[in-house]
Design a protein around this motif. Structure first.
Motif, PDB file in Angstrom:
ATOM      1  N   ALA A 145      33.268  39.972  62.711  1.00 37.38           N
ATOM      2  CA  ALA A 145      33.546  38.444  62.170  1.00 37.38           C
ATOM      3  C   ALA A 145      33.150  38.655  60.518  1.00 37.38           C
ATOM      4  CB  ALA A 145      32.268  36.975  62.758  1.00 37.38           C
ATOM      5  N   ASN A 146      31.724  39.158  60.594  1.00 34.70           N
ATOM      6  CA  ASN A 146      31.851  39.067  59.206  1.00 34.70           C
ATOM      7  C   ASN A 146      32.769  39.615  57.941  1.00 34.70           C
ATOM      8  OD1 ASN A 146      30.217  38.212  55.950  1.00 34.70           O
ATOM      9  ND2 ASN A 146      29.574  40.576  56.535  1.00 34.70           N
ATOM     10  N   THR A 147      32.776  41.045  58.513  1.00 31.80           N
ATOM     11  CA  THR A 147      34.641  41.544  57.496  1.00 31.80           C
ATOM     12  C   THR A 147      35.770  41.428  57.681  1.00 31.80           C
ATOM     13  OG1 THR A 147      32.840  43.489  58.039  1.00 31.80           O
ATOM     14  CG2 THR A 147      35.041  43.857  57.536  1.00 31.80           C
ATOM     15  N   ALA A 148      35.990  40.420  59.063  1.00 38.50           N
ATOM     16  CA  ALA A 148      36.786  39.784  58.708  1.00 38.50           C
ATOM     17  C   ALA A 148      37.039  38.799  57.571  1.00 38.50           C
ATOM     18  CB  ALA A 148      36.958  38.871  60.597  1.00 38.50           C
ATOM     19  N   LYS A 171      43.217  43.883  62.927  1.00 37.75           N
ATOM     20  CA  LYS A 171      42.599  44.972  62.756  1.00 37.75           C
ATOM     21  C   LYS A 171      40.853  45.033  62.446  1.00 37.75           C
ATOM     22  CE  LYS A 171      45.561  48.946  60.657  1.00 37.75           C
ATOM     23  NZ  LYS A 171      46.115  48.575  59.458  1.00 37.75           N
ATOM     24  N   VAL A 172      40.862  44.312  61.484  1.00 40.23           N
ATOM     25  CA  VAL A 172      39.078  44.350  61.673  1.00 40.23           C
ATOM     26  C   VAL A 172      38.144  44.457  62.726  1.00 40.23           C
ATOM     27  CG1 VAL A 172      37.024  42.869  60.251  1.00 40.23           C
ATOM     28  CG2 VAL A 172      39.587  42.864  59.122  1.00 40.23           C
ATOM     29  N   ALA A 173      38.410  43.657  63.446  1.00 40.60           N
ATOM     30  CA  ALA A 173      37.925  43.029  64.223  1.00 40.60           C
ATOM     31  C   ALA A 173      38.667  44.774  66.230  1.00 40.60           C
ATOM     32  CB  ALA A 173      38.312  42.290  65.345  1.00 40.60           C
ATOM     33  N   ALA A 174      39.307  45.016  65.564  1.00 39.71           N
ATOM     34  CA  ALA A 174      39.784  46.138  66.361  1.00 39.71           C
ATOM     35  C   ALA A 174      38.902  47.257  66.084  1.00 39.71           C
ATOM     36  CB  ALA A 174      41.251  46.444  66.815  1.00 39.71           C
ATOM     37  N   SER A 175      38.503  47.504  64.902  1.00 42.57           N
ATOM     38  CA  SER A 175      38.040  48.871  64.135  1.00 42.57           C
ATOM     39  C   SER A 175      36.022  48.250  64.562  1.00 42.57           C
ATOM     40  CB  SER A 175      38.040  48.429  62.819  1.00 42.57           C
ATOM     41  OG  SER A 175      37.594  47.976  61.923  1.00 42.57           O
ATOM     42  N   LYS A 179      36.881  41.787  69.706  1.00 43.33           N
ATOM     43  CA  LYS A 179      39.024  40.454  69.811  1.00 43.33           C
ATOM     44  C   LYS A 179      38.652  39.633  68.561  1.00 43.33           C
ATOM     45  CE  LYS A 179      40.719  42.242  73.809  1.00 43.33           C
ATOM     46  NZ  LYS A 179      40.368  44.053  73.188  1.00 43.33           N
ATOM     47  N   ILE A 180      39.470  39.282  68.063  1.00 40.85           N
ATOM     48  CA  ILE A 180      39.659  38.130  67.709  1.00 40.85           C
ATOM     49  C   ILE A 180      39.749  36.897  69.194  1.00 40.85           C
ATOM     50  CG2 ILE A 180      40.528  36.507  66.465  1.00 40.85           C
ATOM     51  CD1 ILE A 180      39.543  38.660  63.936  1.00 40.85           C
ATOM     52  N   VAL A 181      39.416  35.759  69.065  1.00 38.63           N
ATOM     53  CA  VAL A 181      38.979  34.669  69.585  1.00 38.63           C
ATOM     54  C   VAL A 181      40.548  33.731  69.831  1.00 38.63           C
ATOM     55  CG1 VAL A 181      37.895  32.404  70.617  1.00 38.63           C
ATOM     56  CG2 VAL A 181      36.952  34.867  70.667  1.00 38.63           C
ATOM     57  N   GLU A 182      41.324  34.118  71.174  1.00 39.55           N
ATOM     58  CA  GLU A 182      42.122  33.125  70.587  1.00 39.55           C
ATOM     59  C   GLU A 182      42.142  31.574  69.986  1.00 39.55           C
ATOM     60  OE1 GLU A 182      45.580  34.497  74.538  1.00 39.55           O
ATOM     61  OE2 GLU A 182      44.642  36.411  74.091  1.00 39.55           O
ATOM     62  N   GLY A 183      43.255  31.247  70.020  1.00 39.06           N
ATOM     63  CA  GLY A 183      43.294  29.564  70.375  1.00 39.06           C
ATOM     64  C   GLY A 183      42.333  28.832  69.059  1.00 39.06           C
ATOM     65  N   THR A 343      31.589  51.839  62.033  1.00 43.55           N
ATOM     66  CA  THR A 343      31.970  51.345  59.800  1.00 43.55           C
ATOM     67  C   THR A 343      33.040  51.624  60.493  1.00 43.55           C
ATOM     68  OG1 THR A 343      31.497  54.025  60.202  1.00 43.55           O
ATOM     69  CG2 THR A 343      29.859  52.407  59.861  1.00 43.55           C
ATOM     70  N   ILE A 344      34.457  51.399  59.066  1.00 45.90           N
ATOM     71  CA  ILE A 344      35.259  50.668  58.719  1.00 45.90           C
ATOM     72  C   ILE A 344      35.570  52.453  57.701  1.00 45.90           C
ATOM     73  CG2 ILE A 344      36.534  49.853  56.723  1.00 45.90           C
ATOM     74  CD1 ILE A 344      35.947  47.304  59.386  1.00 45.90           C
ATOM     75  N   GLU A 345      36.412  52.619  58.611  1.00 45.17           N
ATOM     76  CA  GLU A 345      37.410  53.867  57.956  1.00 45.17           C
ATOM     77  C   GLU A 345      38.956  53.599  57.319  1.00 45.17           C
ATOM     78  OE1 GLU A 345      35.117  56.222  58.008  1.00 45.17           O
ATOM     79  OE2 GLU A 345      33.589  56.145  59.107  1.00 45.17           O
ATOM     80  N   ASP A 346      39.257  52.538  58.092  1.00 38.54           N
ATOM     81  CA  ASP A 346      40.824  51.892  57.445  1.00 38.54           C
ATOM     82  C   ASP A 346      40.656  52.268  56.206  1.00 38.54           C
ATOM     83  OD1 ASP A 346      42.904  50.749  57.468  1.00 38.54           O
ATOM     84  OD2 ASP A 346      43.163  50.273  59.034  1.00 38.54           O
ATOM     85  N   PRO A 347      41.406  53.282  55.406  1.00 31.58           N
ATOM     86  CA  PRO A 347      41.752  52.806  54.154  1.00 31.58           C
ATOM     87  C   PRO A 347      42.510  51.818  53.510  1.00 31.58           C
ATOM     88  CG  PRO A 347      43.336  54.710  55.171  1.00 31.58           C
ATOM     89  CD  PRO A 347      42.228  54.001  56.182  1.00 31.58           C
TER      90      PRO A 347
END
Length: 396
Positions: A145-148, A171-175, A179-183, A343-347
């Motif tokens: 949540a914080n990184t998002a 994308k952040v939540a998936a890493s 899940k990001i909560v819907e609605g 940890t966040i690896e996604d460039p």
């Protein structure tokens, strides 16, 4: 000469220093109220008592401002204090008779808001009732949540589109394997409008369509991020838990029941515009009256939603002013020490986190990062935890 309408239009946005001041004053009260509420969250504390303390604090602090002005300035609670625990997603602000208490280890989501002259600041924060660092999946969901939120702060800027933010937070939540909560909708804020028409969807899916919108200078947004270790598809379990409502301004209907008419007239007097809690109504037999009002769309309910038992849900919401010199996040609170398993690896995410929040002024020169960017100067070591502390840095 400007017509009244033009003057009205002109006064409403951040080009007016007075408006900026009101947003910032509301934000300061919100940050202090949040601090107070967190300090009251202890094992065995009754949730309703803490909600009440949060609301009273906001009423008292706003009440002290603009006391001696000739023209009465509306001010007070813009969103009642909610304390939603563990798999409860949102809007839990129970009636006085409710005996629910907090327990050691609870993941507590605090949500509240305040306004001065209709200029609204809101915040939500997640805090775990424990000593020492938060670890495991609990840490993952809060870090997600914080990184998002940190990424959203950097993408909610003039020229970007709402869908850019929706895709990025996914994308952040998936890493973090969350899940990001819907609605959940992030809304533009305007004077006396907590749910403006320009919105950011939490999750784009076939059922929810929103108009594509581009962020513009001098707008204000409430960015609302809710993450879950579960499916992110919350359910309404019990309508009786709903206590927060908002008057639907443009709706009229001749109520049949005396109880409904009675309650509706109290709402119209006391809470004509902002969301309120049924706890604040004089009439304690409000239940039936509220139901008829909701059934005829006179009130919009804010239902208490739940993920599955055992799921962790985290919530971070902040108010951001899109000032000409960059984005100003005016509401936040430092997080506990988190030790996520991922940890966040996604460039791409690292690149987003490395963006400054201040706008480059014409005439070249290095982009001023401001306090917020301190720890993310070098994108290669932008570990997600480094960005955690930053959201709060701007508040000190």
């Amino acid at each position: 000469m400007m017509s009244d309408e033009e003057r009205e239009e002109k006064e409403l946005d951040l080009t007016s220093p007075e408006v900026v001041t009101k947003y910032k004053s509301a934000a300061e009260i919100v940050n202090k109220a949040l601090q107070l509420v967190i300090s009251e969250c202890k094992p065995k504390a009754k949730i309703v008592d803490i909600c009440e303390k949060g609301d009273s604090f906001i009423r008292e602090q706003t009440g002290n401002m603009y006391k001696n002005v000739k023209k009465k300035i509306e001010r007070g609670v813009a969103f009642p204090t909610c304390i939603s625990v563990n798999n409860t997603v949102c809007h839990f602000s129970p009636l006085s008779s409710d005996e629910t208490v907090l327990e050691e280890g609870d993941m507590v989501k605090i949500d509240l808001g305040c306004h001065i002259d209709g200029f609204i600041a809101v915040v939500a924060h997640t805090h775990v009732l424990q000593e020492g660092p938060v670890t495991g999946r609990a840490a993952d969901v809060i870090a997600a949540a914080n990184t998002a939120a940190e990424v959203a702060l950097r993408l909610v800027r003039p020229g970007k589109k709402n869908k850019d933010v929706t895709e990025a937070i996914q994308k952040v939540a998936a890493s973090y394997d969350c899940k990001i909560v819907e609605g959940v909708l992030s809304h533009q804020l305007k004077q006396f409008v907590i749910d403006g028409n320009k919105v950011v969807l939490s999750v784009a899916n076939p059922d929810t369509r929103v108009d594509e919108a581009e962020f513009e200078e001098n707008e204000v947004y409430s960015i609302d991020i809710v993450t879950s270790t579960g499916e992110g598809k919350p359910k309404l379990l019990d309508e009786k838990q709903t206590t927060i409502y908002k008057r639907a301004v443009d709706r009229n209907y001749h109520l049949k029941m005396k109880a409904s008419r009675f309650i509706f007239s109290e709402i119209t007097q006391k809470f004509p515009i902002m969301p309120f809690t049924a706890r604040a109504l004089e009439e304690k037999r409000a239940r039936l009256g509220l139901v008829e009002c909701v059934n005829h769309d006179l009130l919009q309910p804010y239902p208490v939603l739940h993920e599955k038992p055992g799921d962790y849900v985290a919530h971070i919401k902040f108010t951001v002013l899109l000032m000409p010199n960059g984005s100003d996040r005016v509401t936040s609170h430092p997080l506990q020490d988190l030790q996520p398993t991922k940890t966040i690896e996604d460039p791409e995410i690292k690149a987003w986190l490395a963006l400054g929040t201040k706008t480059k002024k014409k005439g070249g020169g290095k982009k001023k990062k401001g306090k917020k960017g301190d720890k993310t100067e070098d994108p290669t070591d932008a570990e997600p935890m480094d960005t955690t502390a930053n959201g709060a840095a701007s508040q000190e």
